[in-house]
Scaffold this active site. Sequence first.
Site, PDB file in Angstrom:
ATOM      1  NE  ARG A 142      -2.628   3.112   1.885  1.00  0.00           N
ATOM      2  CZ  ARG A 142      -2.741   4.131   2.711  1.00  0.00           C
ATOM      3  NH1 ARG A 142      -2.205   4.093   3.900  1.00  0.00           N
ATOM      4  NH2 ARG A 142      -3.371   5.212   2.324  1.00  0.00           N
ATOM      5  CG  ASP A 257     -13.797  -6.197   9.878  1.00  0.00           C
ATOM      6  OD1 ASP A 257     -14.764  -6.093   9.102  1.00  0.00           O
ATOM      7  OD2 ASP A 257     -12.635  -5.857   9.569  1.00  0.00           O
ATOM      8  CB  ALA A 270     -16.437  -0.279   6.253  1.00  0.00           C
TER       9      ALA A 270
HETATM   10  C1  LIG Z   1      -6.816  -3.620   2.879  1.00  0.00           C
HETATM   11  C2  LIG Z   1      -8.254  -3.382   3.277  1.00  0.00           C
HETATM   12  C3  LIG Z   1      -9.080  -2.635   2.461  1.00  0.00           C
HETATM   13  C4  LIG Z   1     -10.426  -2.430   2.791  1.00  0.00           C
HETATM   14  N1  LIG Z   1     -11.219  -1.713   1.941  1.00  0.00           N
HETATM   15  C5  LIG Z   1     -12.522  -1.544   2.238  1.00  0.00           C
HETATM   16  C6  LIG Z   1     -13.383  -0.809   1.373  1.00  0.00           C
HETATM   17  O1  LIG Z   1     -12.955  -0.304   0.331  1.00  0.00           O
HETATM   18  N2  LIG Z   1     -14.685  -0.663   1.718  1.00  0.00           N
HETATM   19  C7  LIG Z   1     -15.193  -1.210   2.854  1.00  0.00           C
HETATM   20  O2  LIG Z   1     -16.409  -1.045   3.109  1.00  0.00           O
HETATM   21  N3  LIG Z   1     -14.416  -1.919   3.687  1.00  0.00           N
HETATM   22  C8  LIG Z   1     -13.098  -2.096   3.410  1.00  0.00           C
HETATM   23  N4  LIG Z   1     -12.294  -2.793   4.262  1.00  0.00           N
HETATM   24  C9  LIG Z   1     -12.895  -3.391   5.449  1.00  0.00           C
HETATM   25  C10 LIG Z   1     -13.051  -2.397   6.578  1.00  0.00           C
HETATM   26  O3  LIG Z   1     -11.817  -1.774   6.849  1.00  0.00           O
HETATM   27  C11 LIG Z   1     -13.543  -3.142   7.805  1.00  0.00           C
HETATM   28  O4  LIG Z   1     -14.657  -3.941   7.460  1.00  0.00           O
HETATM   29  C12 LIG Z   1     -13.964  -2.205   8.924  1.00  0.00           C
HETATM   30  O5  LIG Z   1     -12.894  -1.380   9.323  1.00  0.00           O
HETATM   31  C13 LIG Z   1     -14.420  -3.001  10.130  1.00  0.00           C
HETATM   32  O6  LIG Z   1     -14.832  -2.137  11.139  1.00  0.00           O
HETATM   33  P1  LIG Z   1     -14.975  -2.679  12.600  1.00  0.00           P
HETATM   34  O7  LIG Z   1     -15.334  -1.485  13.423  1.00  0.00           O
HETATM   35  O8  LIG Z   1     -15.861  -3.862  12.639  1.00  0.00           O
HETATM   36  O9  LIG Z   1     -13.533  -3.206  12.988  1.00  0.00           O
HETATM   37  P2  LIG Z   1     -12.171  -2.390  13.096  1.00  0.00           P
HETATM   38  O10 LIG Z   1     -12.144  -1.246  12.148  1.00  0.00           O
HETATM   39  O11 LIG Z   1     -11.086  -3.411  13.031  1.00  0.00           O
HETATM   40  O12 LIG Z   1     -12.222  -1.767  14.561  1.00  0.00           O
HETATM   41  C14 LIG Z   1     -12.131  -2.592  15.696  1.00  0.00           C
HETATM   42  C15 LIG Z   1     -11.819  -1.721  16.891  1.00  0.00           C
HETATM   43  O13 LIG Z   1     -11.849  -2.540  18.058  1.00  0.00           O
HETATM   44  C16 LIG Z   1     -10.706  -2.248  18.835  1.00  0.00           C
HETATM   45  N5  LIG Z   1     -10.367  -3.454  19.630  1.00  0.00           N
HETATM   46  C17 LIG Z   1      -9.820  -4.611  19.202  1.00  0.00           C
HETATM   47  N6  LIG Z   1      -9.680  -5.478  20.225  1.00  0.00           N
HETATM   48  C18 LIG Z   1     -10.173  -4.859  21.318  1.00  0.00           C
HETATM   49  C19 LIG Z   1     -10.312  -5.224  22.688  1.00  0.00           C
HETATM   50  N7  LIG Z   1      -9.923  -6.417  23.144  1.00  0.00           N
HETATM   51  N8  LIG Z   1     -10.873  -4.319  23.544  1.00  0.00           N
HETATM   52  C20 LIG Z   1     -11.296  -3.110  23.119  1.00  0.00           C
HETATM   53  N9  LIG Z   1     -11.191  -2.700  21.824  1.00  0.00           N
HETATM   54  C21 LIG Z   1     -10.631  -3.560  20.948  1.00  0.00           C
HETATM   55  C22 LIG Z   1      -9.613  -1.880  17.843  1.00  0.00           C
HETATM   56  O14 LIG Z   1      -8.615  -1.112  18.469  1.00  0.00           O
HETATM   57  C23 LIG Z   1     -10.427  -1.071  16.827  1.00  0.00           C
HETATM   58  O15 LIG Z   1     -10.549   0.270  17.209  1.00  0.00           O
HETATM   59  C24 LIG Z   1     -10.941  -2.996   3.967  1.00  0.00           C
HETATM   60  C25 LIG Z   1     -10.108  -3.731   4.821  1.00  0.00           C
HETATM   61  C26 LIG Z   1      -8.778  -3.926   4.481  1.00  0.00           C
HETATM   62  C27 LIG Z   1      -7.891  -4.740   5.404  1.00  0.00           C
END
Ligand SMILES: Cc1cc2nc3c(=O)[nH]c(=O)nc-3n(C[C@H](O)[C@H](O)[C@H](O)COP(=O)(O)OP(=O)(O)OC[C@H]3O[C@@H](n4cnc5c(N)ncnc54)[C@H](O)[C@@H]3O)c2cc1C
Length: 375
Positions: A142, A257, A270
Amino acid sequence: MKVCHQGIYEAFETVCTRNLSPSKEKVWFDYVDAYSDVMSDGVLATAFTISNSLGQNGLHRAHFLDEAVKLFPKQLVSFGKRLQNITEDGNGRLVMHFDDGTVAETDAIIGCDGIKSRVRQAIVGPDHPSARPVYTHKYAYRGLIPMEDACAAVGEERAQNACMYMGHDKHILTFPVNHGKTLNLVAFRTTSEDWPDAQRLTRSGELNELLHEFEDYGPAVIKLLKLLDPKLNVWAIFDLGYPAPTFYKGRICISGDAAHATSPHHGAGAGFCIEDSAMLAELLADEQVKSRHELEAVFATYDAERRSRAQWLVESSRWIGDCYELRAEGIGNDFTKIEAEIKKRNGIIADINIEEMCARAKDELRKRLSGSCER
Ligand SMILES: Cc1cc2nc3c(=O)[nH]c(=O)nc-3n(C[C@H](O)[C@H](O)[C@H](O)COP(=O)(O)OP(=O)(O)OC[C@H]3O[C@@H](n4cnc5c(N)ncnc54)[C@H](O)[C@@H]3O)c2cc1C
């Protein structure tokens, strides 16, 4: 986003970047055969274009979070906590134990704690195969390129609008970020080798490595790649290829996720997290949900309504990633078939009515609460 909260949508609008050319307003990606590399009038030839009602919308997650966080009442949030485990006290309250030694009591937990989710482990058990993410045997370099330089390499039309360069066992996607001042580039590679350390999903990489792996791409793309920094981040692409058997247990559930981490090839991971949040928000706000006694039915309904759609995305994303890399079985390098696959699957993602989805879930919740629907 609007179903979750109008402010979430407005936060998104504040920070998002779209394709720069007015003619590309509805374009999701222009797909280019990376090997043809024919510049006609300064534009690399397009194999096909995928459009939708919203076009391409990109943002930096940290910028979005900075805006979204303004919506939360300060007295209701704590940041910088890491959940270790969950127990239940004698009065039916759930107790969250954090790694700084603090605890917090609650009636319900929604774990949105990402691909390595602790809450998922608490639900499925630490030894269940879905407790851990799975390597998809793809990784991605990236990097960022100043827009002016990118335009000089591949022409304005390609640089200023989302574009996918398809190759054998690899693909590159580019799209404008930072309100068009910068080009974001992600170069994916398929490999038969395992990722060395599942605890660390990134490693540092070298531009030379990338140039070697993409050396068969056409000269304009190579010119673009040479604009990247000599040191690059490499991301291992993991997903929840072993699906979780449930998204909830009692009054604990998972969303985003944590529940259905996917490879990024549909660009919808996301988006599906936001769908989860919209449904949870609507169900929890239902007038029939008056105390903690209704919360298990809320999570059971959410699980029943969301799980199969979300787990389909994980599977479909792997498939479509292989289509971009001319390696999907029965599809190969037939661009007509690749285009048809993308259109069909993007339709399943985009052509949904979230209000209807939530209304149906509320009906299901009421049936559960009246005892006419078993888990
Ligand atoms: C390379 C790449 C490209 C992507 N491109 C896209 C795209 O174009 N469009 C799209 O829609 N999606 C995309 N995604 C997917 C998207 O980034 C994720 O689906 C989204 O960020 C998930 O959000 P989330 O809040 O579920 O998890 P995350 O964003 O992973 O957030 C999880 C949070 O929980 C916290 N956490 C973890 N463990 C603990 C714990 N034990 N206690 C307290 N807090 C904790 C972390 O610190 C973090 O803040 C992409 C992903 C990747 C890897």
